[in-house]
Design an enzyme around this catalytic site. Structure first.
Site, short mmCIF file in Angstrom:
data_model
loop_
_atom_site.label_atom_id
_atom_site.label_comp_id
_atom_site.label_asym_id
_atom_site.label_seq_id
_atom_site.Cartn_x
_atom_site.Cartn_y
_atom_site.Cartn_z
N VAL A 53 0.85 -1.19 0.00
CA VAL A 53 0.00 0.00 0.00
C VAL A 53 0.88 1.24 0.00
O VAL A 53 1.75 1.40 0.86
CB VAL A 53 -0.93 0.02 1.24
CG1 VAL A 53 -1.76 1.30 1.27
CG2 VAL A 53 -1.83 -1.20 1.23
N GLN A 105 -2.24 -5.41 -8.88
CA GLN A 105 -3.11 -6.09 -7.91
C GLN A 105 -4.41 -5.32 -7.79
O GLN A 105 -4.42 -4.09 -7.70
CB GLN A 105 -2.46 -6.21 -6.54
CG GLN A 105 -3.30 -7.12 -5.62
CD GLN A 105 -2.75 -7.26 -4.24
OE1 GLN A 105 -2.75 -6.30 -3.48
NE2 GLN A 105 -2.31 -8.45 -3.88
N CYS A 134 -5.66 -9.37 1.89
CA CYS A 134 -5.44 -8.16 2.69
C CYS A 134 -6.29 -8.20 3.95
O CYS A 134 -7.52 -8.30 3.87
CB CYS A 134 -5.77 -6.92 1.87
SG CYS A 134 -5.56 -5.37 2.79
N LYS A 175 -3.84 -14.04 -4.75
CA LYS A 175 -2.95 -13.99 -3.58
C LYS A 175 -3.80 -14.23 -2.35
O LYS A 175 -4.72 -13.45 -2.07
CB LYS A 175 -2.24 -12.64 -3.51
CG LYS A 175 -1.19 -12.57 -2.41
CD LYS A 175 -0.41 -11.25 -2.49
CE LYS A 175 0.77 -11.26 -1.52
NZ LYS A 175 0.32 -11.25 -0.09
N ASP A 236 8.16 -13.57 5.35
CA ASP A 236 9.46 -13.67 6.03
C ASP A 236 10.64 -13.88 5.10
O ASP A 236 11.62 -14.53 5.47
CB ASP A 236 9.43 -14.79 7.07
CG ASP A 236 8.46 -14.52 8.20
OD1 ASP A 236 8.01 -13.36 8.33
OD2 ASP A 236 8.13 -15.47 8.95
N ARG A 259 8.02 -6.84 3.11
CA ARG A 259 8.75 -6.03 4.10
C ARG A 259 10.25 -6.08 3.86
O ARG A 259 10.96 -5.08 4.02
CB ARG A 259 8.43 -6.54 5.51
CG ARG A 259 7.02 -6.21 6.00
CD ARG A 259 6.79 -6.78 7.41
NE ARG A 259 6.88 -8.23 7.43
CZ ARG A 259 7.28 -8.94 8.48
NH1 ARG A 259 7.66 -8.32 9.59
NH2 ARG A 259 7.31 -10.25 8.44
#
Length: 361
Positions: A53, A105, A134, A175, A236, A259
């Site tokens: 986002v 997406q 999400c 997803k 991860d 991330r």
């Protein structure tokens, strides 16, 4: 880039067709082709930068392609807003000829909105990713994102509608997150596979699992063993080593970082922290494309967290506009611009001499 966006705004919702001046998508950038090829020809999983986002906008997508990233996602775009509002179209999606391979997406809760969205955007992307994972409550209240995990029939009908209209000319992915009961996950992926999904990305957490809890790779492995379409693992991945270990354990065809790649855009090139070259490239892209100040600042803060002392990071984060932040960089570093000798070649921060000594105290 503006010409492309003007053309998207002119497309008819009833019979959207690509303008004849738009070049056809290069089949080498087809995500399904890339995912299969990386494993067969290069013996590695496809490296994928996932949707974020606000933060996987055009400058960042171009940045990570400099560092061995094969496929990049846009932020999630709400289909209902996109097809009804030209302001939303211009603000939510920008692209150019370098933006390949790119998957857009989409958040959608019904076949009609999804088909209208695909009609308008398919000439400008290499794939469509339907967000079924999400966990943001506002999105779930709208019946999109993780809310779709309890609606396998609806998701299957949306996938089927896109494939019936476009066939192999468009790649569609779902997803997902996993369910508390993995039998539900297996039923879900079997159903979407039956209705034509091209590949599936699995985030190895439930919609309620915190990011501090390790991703469930056994669940991802189970999905991979259940379906015949390619599977991408998400969760991860913070290093190139992680990517290979995740792929080896689960058997997946691709590994997605979110991330991890936000903090280090060069993870897939094997860097354990952001190289200074990435900072210089990002500055060039952010200023060239006009990325908003706060988004630019957040990217730089994430990228530099492990490469400069915290007190300097705090100084940078306290700047209040783009000019002040550029001045701060120029006061502290020999920040090279595109066209300068040795632009984007440094690995370590290029401190100004006076500040370098202080930075290492």
């Amino acid at each position: 880039m503006s010409d492309i966006m003007d053309e998207i705004s002119r497309l008819s919702l009833k019979d959207a067709k690509p303008n004849m001046t738009i070049s056809p998508r290069n089949p080498d950038h087809n995500p399904l082709h890339l995912i299969k090829n990386m494993k067969l020809k290069h013996g590695r999983p496809a490296f994928i930068a996932g949707p974020m986002v606000r933060y996987s906008k055009l400058p960042f997508r171009e940045l990570v392609r400099n560092f061995n990233c094969d496929i990049v996602y846009t932020p999630m775009i709400l289909a209902r807003e996109f097809v009804r509002n030209d302001v939303a179209r211009l603000s939510d999606f920008t692209t150019n000829d370098k933006d390949r391979s790119v998957i857009v997406q989409v958040g959608a809760s019904n076949v009609e909105d999804l088909l209208k969205f695909v009609d308008m955007i398919y000439p400008y992307v290499d794939g469509i990713g339907l967000n079924c994972g999400c966990p943001i409550k506002e999105q779930m209240r709208e019946g999109i994102g993780a809310a779709l995990m309890s609606e396998p029939e609806l998701v299957s009908s949306m996938v089927k509608a896109v494939k019936e209209k476009y066939g192999d000319s468009i790649v569609i992915e779902t997803k997902i997150r996993i369910h508390n009961d993995l039998n539900e996950t297996i039923n879900f992926v079997k159903m979407v596979e039956k209705n034509g999904v091209d590949f599936i990305t699995v985030h190895g957490r439930t919609k309620n699992t915190r990011s501090s809890i390790p991703a469930n790779y056994d669940a991802i492995k189970l999905v991979k063993e259940t379906v015949n379409v390619p599977v991408v693992a998400n969760g991860d991945c913070f290093s190139l080593k992680d990517a290979f270990e995740i792929a080896e354990y689960t058997g997946v065809d691709g590994v997605m970082a979110v991330r991890g790649i936000l903090a280090n855009p060069a993870i897939f090139a094997g860097f354990d922290k952001t190289p200074w070259s990435a900072v210089e490239i990002f500055w060039d892209l952010a200023t060239s494309y006009g990325l908003p100040f706060r988004i630019t600042q957040h990217h730089l803060s994430q990228m530099m967290e492990k490469i400069i002392p915290r007190k300097y990071l705090k100084e940078m984060n306290e700047t209040n506009n783009m000019i002040d932040m550029i001045d701060w960089f120029d006061s502290n570093f020999n920040l090279k611009r595109a066209g300068d000798e040795n632009f984007a070649t440094a690995i370590e921060p290029t401190w100004k001499q006076s500040r370098e000594e202080m930075a290492h105290i």
